[in-house]
Design a protein around this motif. Structure first.
Motif, mmCIF file in Angstrom:
data_model
loop_
_atom_site.group_PDB
_atom_site.id
_atom_site.type_symbol
_atom_site.label_atom_id
_atom_site.label_comp_id
_atom_site.label_asym_id
_atom_site.label_seq_id
_atom_site.Cartn_x
_atom_site.Cartn_y
_atom_site.Cartn_z
ATOM 1 N N THR A 201 0.816 -1.304 0.091
ATOM 2 C CA THR A 201 -0.131 -0.154 0.019
ATOM 3 C C THR A 201 0.854 1.380 0.162
ATOM 4 O OG1 THR A 201 -0.166 -0.060 2.525
ATOM 5 C CG2 THR A 201 -1.829 -1.030 1.307
ATOM 6 N N PRO A 202 1.401 1.523 -1.198
ATOM 7 C CA PRO A 202 2.397 2.720 -1.315
ATOM 8 C C PRO A 202 1.741 3.994 -0.923
ATOM 9 C CG PRO A 202 1.750 1.942 -3.413
ATOM 10 C CD PRO A 202 1.161 0.915 -2.499
ATOM 11 N N GLY A 203 0.569 4.185 -1.182
ATOM 12 C CA GLY A 203 -0.154 5.585 -1.208
ATOM 13 C C GLY A 203 0.036 6.248 0.213
ATOM 14 N N PRO A 204 -0.242 5.647 1.293
ATOM 15 C CA PRO A 204 0.189 6.278 2.699
ATOM 16 C C PRO A 204 1.527 6.653 3.018
ATOM 17 C CG PRO A 204 -1.208 4.241 3.090
ATOM 18 C CD PRO A 204 -0.978 4.037 1.697
ATOM 19 N N ALA A 205 2.382 5.806 2.270
ATOM 20 C CA ALA A 205 3.913 6.312 2.781
ATOM 21 C C ALA A 205 4.189 7.591 1.721
ATOM 22 C CB ALA A 205 4.930 5.170 2.127
ATOM 23 N N ILE A 206 3.498 7.616 0.527
ATOM 24 C CA ILE A 206 3.838 8.959 -0.294
ATOM 25 C C ILE A 206 2.996 10.171 0.285
ATOM 26 C CG2 ILE A 206 3.077 9.813 -2.645
ATOM 27 C CD1 ILE A 206 3.454 6.862 -3.678
ATOM 28 N N GLY A 207 1.863 9.777 0.852
ATOM 29 C CA GLY A 207 1.160 10.850 1.353
ATOM 30 C C GLY A 207 1.790 11.533 2.589
ATOM 31 N N GLU A 208 2.211 10.667 3.372
ATOM 32 C CA GLU A 208 2.932 10.895 4.750
ATOM 33 C C GLU A 208 4.249 11.748 4.173
ATOM 34 O OE1 GLU A 208 4.270 9.881 9.077
ATOM 35 O OE2 GLU A 208 3.149 8.363 7.863
#
Length: 335
Positions: free
Chosen positions: A34-41
């Motif tokens: 789930t790369p989205g949360p890492a990118i968002g943070e």
């Protein structure tokens, strides 16, 4: 104070590990899935970042406007404009309007060359202009103001002092890209705006508003174009997919491949530079604009990225832009 790339990578890795499941191995697995949360943070750690879109294949991994006008309002893409002008050069060559990158400016658009220009100017090719190797003094940085306040931008750029051989070292200069854009207008018999709209805007399904023109009426060839972040992403997808968008070959694959081949190197960032696009060691093709405007494509990882940032603050290679590169090479590349 801006972090170095190494510091950013270390700090972001530590920050990103915290919200996920412990132990560390499980954290890495969750982040990979789930790369989205890492990118968002990571994106939220940049107070100057306005918006970011990341697409992997046909999947939108992350799309958010953290601040600024939003994803569907135009942003000044600054010097990313140079990369679009380079694409228009490739299209003009494909259409036979100019014979090739080795053609001399004096052959393609002789009326643009001042009668009193230095002898070396007659040897400048379109390749020299698109790779920033014209050998003339810069019109960017401290020289930018005098250039845009001159009565004839093309003539001013071509009358700059000779500081190197045409085809030699990279001398970053918006004037070189502007001369190229004017030459394309002469060769095609169509303004740079009309070319941008008809040859890129229409096939990509994006709006390209009119932008700044010089005193002679030539649209600025290296700055001040505006696109929405979603439109920027489509340009990134075009580069990622070898010049194809929605099943249509908009720019030849040969031109995209040639654009990805470093012809010189930026003395500031150390990035390679092809036909109007920066080339990173990690495999990105990058259009870079003042303040932190970024259009990036990674063909091997099937990634397309668009980033907009505060256009009023500089983004130096050892500052904010360096941090964005660490972001591209870290959480985004891991997507």
């Amino acid at each position: 104070m801006s972090l170095t790339r190494r510091q950013f990578a270390t700090a972001s890795a530590a920050a990103l590990a915290a919200p996920f499941v412990i132990p560390a191995a499980a954290s890495r697995t969750a982040a990979a899935q789930t790369p989205g949360p890492a990118i968002g943070e990571a994106a939220r750690s940049f107070p100057r970042l306005h918006s970011i879109l990341v697409q992997r294949g046909d999947e939108m991994v992350f799309a958010e406007a953290l601040r600024g006008p939003g994803l569907d309002r135009t942003a000044n893409i600054k010097s990313c404009s140079k990369s679009l002008v380079a694409l228009l050069l490739g299209i003009a060559i494909d259409r036979g309007e100019v014979p090739g990158v080795d053609a001399r400016l004096a052959e393609v658009a002789p009326r643009l060359v001042p009668d009193d220009a230095e002898a070396e100017v007659a040897q400048i090719t379109l390749q020299d202009l698109v790779t920033m190797r014209a050998g003339l003094g810069a019109t960017s940085g401290r020289e930018y103001g005098a250039w845009v306040n001159s009565r004839d931008w093309v003539s001013y750029a071509l009358r700059r002092p000779v500081v190197g051989e045409p085809g030699g070292r990279m001398i970053y200069s918006t004037g070189s890209s502007h001369v190229l854009g004017a030459a394309l207008a002469v060769a095609a018999g169509e303004s740079l705006l009309d070319q941008a709209r008809n040859r890129l805007g229409d096939p990509l399904g994006i709006e390209i508003p009119a932008w700044t023109r010089d005193p002679q009426g030539y649209y600025m060839g290296g700055n001040q174009m505006a696109l929405t972040p979603r439109a920027m992403l489509r340009v990134a997808m075009l580069m990622r997919d070898g010049g194809v968008f929605d099943g249509r070959q908009v720019v030849s694959r040969a031109w995209v491949d040639a654009s990805a081949e470093p012809r010189t190197q930026s003395p500031w960032s150390g990035l390679g530079y092809g036909y109007g696009w920066f080339v990173s060691d990690s495999g990105y093709l990058i259009a870079r604009g003042y303040g932190g405007q970024v259009i990036a494509a990674h063909r091997a990882r099937n990634l397309a990225v668009a980033i907009t940032s505060d256009p009023a603050q500089p983004a130096r290679s050892q500052g904010y832009f360096g941090d964005l590169m660490a972001f591209l090479d870290g959480p985004i590349l891991e997507a």
